[in-house]
Each structure stands twice: as C-alpha cells, then as structure tokens.
Enzyme design. Sequence first.
Site, PDB file in Angstrom:
ATOM      1  N   ALA A 196       0.849  -1.196   0.000  1.00 17.76           N
ATOM      2  CA  ALA A 196       0.000   0.000   0.000  1.00 17.76           C
ATOM      3  C   ALA A 196       0.883   1.244   0.000  1.00 17.76           C
ATOM      4  O   ALA A 196       2.087   1.159   0.235  1.00 17.76           O
ATOM      5  CB  ALA A 196      -0.899   0.010   1.233  1.00 17.76           C
ATOM      6  N   LYS A 197       0.322   2.371  -0.293  1.00 16.05           N
ATOM      7  CA  LYS A 197       1.018   3.649  -0.129  1.00 16.05           C
ATOM      8  C   LYS A 197      -0.039   4.729   0.036  1.00 16.05           C
ATOM      9  O   LYS A 197      -1.128   4.637  -0.535  1.00 16.05           O
ATOM     10  CB  LYS A 197       1.870   3.962  -1.368  1.00 16.05           C
ATOM     11  CG  LYS A 197       3.040   4.844  -1.070  1.00 16.05           C
ATOM     12  CD  LYS A 197       4.139   4.045  -0.378  1.00 16.05           C
ATOM     13  CE  LYS A 197       5.395   4.806  -0.138  1.00 16.05           C
ATOM     14  NZ  LYS A 197       6.469   3.932   0.360  1.00 16.05           N
TER      15      LYS A 197
END
Length: 418
Positions: A106-107
């Site tokens: 994720a980011k």
Amino acid sequence: MLDGKPSKLESALKDLDEVSKILDLPEDITNILRAPRRILAVTFPVKLDDGSIRVFEGFRVQHNLDRGPAKGGLRYHPEITLDEMKTLAMLMTWKCAVVKIPFGGAKGGVICDPSKMSMDELERLTRRYTTEVGIILGPEKDIPAPDVNTNPQVMAWIMDTYSMNVGYSVPEVVTGKPTDIGGSEGRFDATARGVVTTIEEACRTSGFKFEGATVAIQGAGNVGSNVAKLASDRGAKVVAVSDVMGGIYDPDGLNLWAVAARAMKTGSVTGTPGCDNISNEELLSLDVDILVPAAMGGAITMENVENIKAKILAEAANAPVTHDAERRLFEKGVFVIPDILCNAGGVTVSYFEWIQNIQSLLWSEQDVYRRLNDIMVAAFYRVLDIAQTRKINMRTASMFLAVERVSKAIKARGIYSG
Ligand code: NAD
C-alpha cells in the site's frame, strides 16, 4: 510517457509483464496484479493557525491483499500524484513478498508542503486524513508507516486518532511509532542493517572480503549514515559519503565521528576537516569495492553508468538506478542488489512491530536483529539461487520470486467473482 520516457508506473508495469512472461503466468493473473485492488481519494478541510480553512487532497492505495493486510508508507509532499501512489503501492507488494512477510502493498499521501506548516497544523491534517481513510485502515486491513516527511510523531497521531474513533488503543494500526507506545526496538537502523547484511552476502558470493573493502555512500540520511556506521563497525573502510550539498572523500577511510559532528554542526557533511570535498557525481565514479546509493531515485542512468567502477552496488534507496542502467551494470559484471531486496529490512522490522503489538510482546533489540538477519539472508540466497539457475540478473530474479509468491496466493485462494 513523460518527455518520451516511460513513467515510473509504466516502467513498473513493464517489469511485471516481463516477469509474468518468464513465469508463464496466465494473462488473467497478470491483469489482476497490474491493477491496484483499492484506491481511496479524499479531500478534507483543515483549520490553519490563522483561523482559515484549507482543503487538502490525499490518497491511500492498496495494491494487493492476497498474502495479508496491506502495508506501506504515508508521505507528505507538494508533488504527490495518484500514479506515484499506485507505483509505490505495487513495489511494496513485491518488497513484502521477496522477504516473505505476510503483507500486501500500500502507499498513502497527502498533497501538502510540511515545511510551510506548523506542528499543530500537521497534527490536525494527520488526524483528519486518518479519519477520512480510516474505513480502509486497521491491523487486519492496512497498516501505514513513516515515509517522506512523516515520522514517529505522525504515526503516534494516526494511532491515537484511529484508537479514539474505535474507542480503545490499537497500537498495531501503524508501525514506526515511538517506542513509548509500542514502537519496536531496532526500527531506527533496520533498513541499514538489511542493506549491510545483503552486502556482506554479496561479498561472500563474489569471493572477496567485506573486511577491508572500500565503501562509498551517496546520501548520509537515516539509511546512509547507519550503513556507514554498521559497515565500519563490521570492518569495511568507508571512504566517501555525501548529502544534497556534496560529498567528502578520504582514501584512508573517513573518521565517522568527525563526519557526524560536522553534519550536526553545519547541516552537511561537506567541509569535514581532513577530507577532500567531492561532488555527488564524483562519489558515484570512485574506484571503490562497494557503492551504496542511499539518497534518491534515478541517481545512476545511462548518462553516468559507464563511470561506475564498484564491484557491488547496493540499492539502499528506492529505484536509484534506471532500468537501462541496471541492465548495463549486469553486462559490466557489477553485482547489483536490487532495492526490493536490499532495503527490505525496514518493512521487515515493521512486521515485527505489528506482531509484537498484536501479541502484547516486547522483543529485545538483539532478538529483533537476529530475526531480521535470518529473514534478509534467506531472501538473499533465494533470489541468488533464482538468478544463477535462470541466468538472470538479481533485479529480475527478485521480481520473479515476488510475483511468483503473490500469484501462488491468488491461485490458492481462487477467483471470487460473485
Ligand atoms: P533521509 O531523508 O533521512 O536522507 C536522505 C539523504 O539523501 C540526505 O542526506 C540528503 O541530504 C541526501 N540527498 C537528498 N537529495 C540528494 C541529492 N540530490 N544528491 C545527494 N544526496 C541527496 O532519507 P532516508 O530515510 O535515509 O532514505 C533514503 C532512501 O532510502 C530513500 O530513497 C528512501 O525511499 C529509501 N528507503 C528508506 C527506508 C527507511 O527506512 N528510511 C526504507 C526503504 C527505503
């Protein structure tokens, strides 16, 4: 395409497509891996210190959740784009898979300039962003961590906000917290430790001694300065370091205490007494055994790749070498340790922090270091084995391993399509 060059997202997708072909993956699986699983874009108001209200834009992208909850940093920067978030989320999926920790990638990010905001404004921005994206965060869903311009304090605000919203303390919702509220021992130099471990194994594989080997490090920040310290502690000779202002060189080995004192006093390593001042470009071209780009992406390109003389290049930064340049280094016989393997020590200790929080355990620093070493060494040799067996470079081998692990998870779970 940007100025005729592929964007970072296009390059990341090209890498995936190439490895999918080597793995002979069904097109359906590749298509699943090409797209992020979830994208949440939010706009939210924050009250500034002067009483005015500004509306900010933020994102959280979860690339893949097949091997476990999503894991990835949160960055604050004026130039964040959704494409950048998608690229970095995908890279986190591969990084977690290479070291076999049970997370997807994720980011997140908020478009803002933290250098122009007060601590109070940053706290309000963090708390509101956390509440906005809170519907997809959680210890079993998505666990943020520090990234560019975010730090343990920001993680503490996220932990507190999330906990307030659910009504009880949930330390395991973020990693990289202060140790007072469940942060792990050994997190501060975990990335550097992983980098040095992979370098030591690369030396062993290449048949030369780490002890006495010469090392040049671009970027004396969190990662670079700890790599310098650890490498020196373990017997290597650090001859050059740099920061954004320039570099310093001493062929007899730097006095790292003097370098740290200079950086503390002036904000830069340049001008450390007894050293030659050099440019960042000169540092990259030094005749050293080991080169560690630990600053920013794209430091080594086709423009300067022919100047590289090091035997081992450890990608401590994310994407410090462009794809074409990496291929050229392979042809030149340079042993490149790719970023998704080389700098995975940070996310590995983040995983340890999450495990400890879930079980209310407190591991000692030594315990953390031992486990980190085991994981990094195992990942290094798994990637090396693939590289040697298939006669491919370490970058392709690490992607091969990551994509294979994620695609196996997808196949094992089956395609739930209603
Ligand atoms: P940092 O901000 O602490 O340090 C960055 C260093 O690079 C500073 O010394 C800065 O002066 C220098 N620098 C910046 N621009 C430069 C330029 N143009 N030329 C030369 N030097 C320059 O950052 P960090 O946490 O040490 O991270 C360094 C790299 O490692 C980044 O690419 C980051 O994404 C990557 N990384 C960090 C971690 C981590 O745990 N910190 C984990 C994985 C990857």
